[in-house]
Design a protein around this motif. Structure first.
Motif, PDB file in Angstrom:
ATOM      1  N   UNK A 236      -4.961  -2.256  -4.207  1.00 13.90           N
ATOM      2  CA  UNK A 236      -4.003  -3.064  -3.453  1.00 13.90           C
ATOM      3  C   UNK A 236      -2.613  -2.524  -3.780  1.00 13.90           C
ATOM      4  N   UNK A 237      -1.884  -2.099  -2.774  1.00 12.33           N
ATOM      5  CA  UNK A 237      -0.608  -1.429  -2.999  1.00 12.33           C
ATOM      6  C   UNK A 237       0.442  -1.896  -2.001  1.00 12.33           C
ATOM      7  N   UNK A 238       1.697  -1.722  -2.390  1.00 12.45           N
ATOM      8  CA  UNK A 238       2.778  -1.977  -1.452  1.00 12.45           C
ATOM      9  C   UNK A 238       2.978  -0.831  -0.477  1.00 12.45           C
ATOM     10  N   UNK A 239       2.396   0.316  -0.758  1.00 12.32           N
ATOM     11  CA  UNK A 239       2.535   1.474   0.125  1.00 12.32           C
ATOM     12  C   UNK A 239       1.724   1.296   1.407  1.00 12.32           C
ATOM     13  N   UNK A 240       2.150   1.930   2.493  1.00 11.96           N
ATOM     14  CA  UNK A 240       1.252   2.058   3.635  1.00 11.96           C
ATOM     15  C   UNK A 240       0.001   2.837   3.227  1.00 11.96           C
ATOM     16  N   UNK A 241      -1.118   2.519   3.829  1.00 15.35           N
ATOM     17  CA  UNK A 241      -2.378   3.154   3.449  1.00 15.35           C
ATOM     18  C   UNK A 241      -2.340   4.666   3.652  1.00 15.35           C
ATOM     19  N   UNK A 242      -1.712   5.120   4.728  1.00 19.40           N
ATOM     20  CA  UNK A 242      -1.636   6.570   4.971  1.00 19.40           C
ATOM     21  C   UNK A 242      -0.989   7.300   3.795  1.00 19.40           C
TER      22      UNK A 242
END
Length: 265
Positions: free
Chosen positions: A71-77
């Motif tokens: 789970x991250x704040x980054x976009x998945x790409x």
């Protein structure tokens, strides 16, 4: 695969932690990315996982003893570009993007009104920082201040918080701080809501562990209270709702190796 280290990572404040991992009938391990699996760097597209972590995650997945998720704040790409596709569920953009190993992808999109406000917010952020420090995600805008002089970073974040909170409620948006910046995003969609989705099919006696380092991970820690264990990475002086602590990404790396050993004993 990295060599095994005989030193066991210390998980403070949870007596018998590794015994609990060993005897659990089923396990889910959920991990943040930046500051947890990857050390912080100024260029966010150079934040690769610490050496050996990706291989250890793959080994845990292949063992079949643990359900893994990120789970991250980054976009998945962005995450896939940095970490690679290790064929586990991934949640990006603070809980608004879900990607599963079977290829299913779900994105929560802002309304037309929210999109218009986020476009305006992007221009507001660009008034304080160059384009490479302003990140546009599917449902948010973030200003990154890591590497900026502390006084300038504080001033920019303060000014944007003022701009972004003035009409946030009526737009269904919210302004949230994170380590190294501030973000304007969909209200009520957090790493905590992501954890609730990921764990909705877990049984009451399943062991759920979440590891993260940021204030945004506190939402996940709160979501797991009473039904899982949470670990905060970083400075021990930082207030947290987590149950335990690890010092840094190196500790997380050894934690993952220990997890693999314990769950395959």
């Amino acid at each position: 695969m990295m060599d095994r280290n005989p030193w066991p990572p210390h998980v403070s404040d949870v007596p018998g932690f590794w015994d609990r991992v060993a005897i659990a009938p089923s396990r889910m391990l959920i991990l943040d990315y930046d500051g947890t699996l990857a050390p912080f760097v100024v260029d966010r597209m150079a934040a690769f996982p610490l050496h050996g972590i990706a291989e250890t995650l793959c080994a845990i997945r292949e063992s079949g003893t643990t359900q893994l998720a990120i789970v991250t704040g980054r976009p998945i790409d962005e995450l896939l570009e940095l970490l690679g596709d290790i064929e586990i569920p991934v949640v990006g953009s603070q809980g608004t993007e879900f990607r599963y190993p079977n290829g299913r992808w779900f994105t929560m999109l802002p309304s037309a009104r929210q999109r218009a406000r986020l476009l305006q917010a992007e221009q507001e952020a660009l008034a304080f920082a160059p384009e490479e420090r302003v990140e546009k995600k599917p449902a948010s805008v973030a200003l990154h201040t890591r590497g900026t002089a502390a006084s300038k970073a504080r001033a920019s974040e303060k000014a944007l918080r003022k701009l972004w909170t003035r009409d946030a409620e009526e737009s269904g948006l919210e302004c949230r701080s994170f380590l190294g910046g501030v973000e304007f995003r969909l209200k009520g969609t957090t790493k905590g809501t992501a954890v609730n989705v990921l764990t909705e099919e877990c049984a009451p006696d399943d062991l759920i562990v979440y590891i993260g380092d940021d204030d945004t991970d506190e939402d996940a820690f709160a979501a797991l209270k009473g039904r899982g264990l949470s670990i905060r990475v970083g400075d021990a002086a930082t207030a947290t709702a987590a149950d335990a602590r690890l010092c840094d990404t190196s500790d997380v790396r050894w934690f993952l190796v220990k997890w693999l050993d314990v769950t395959n004993a």
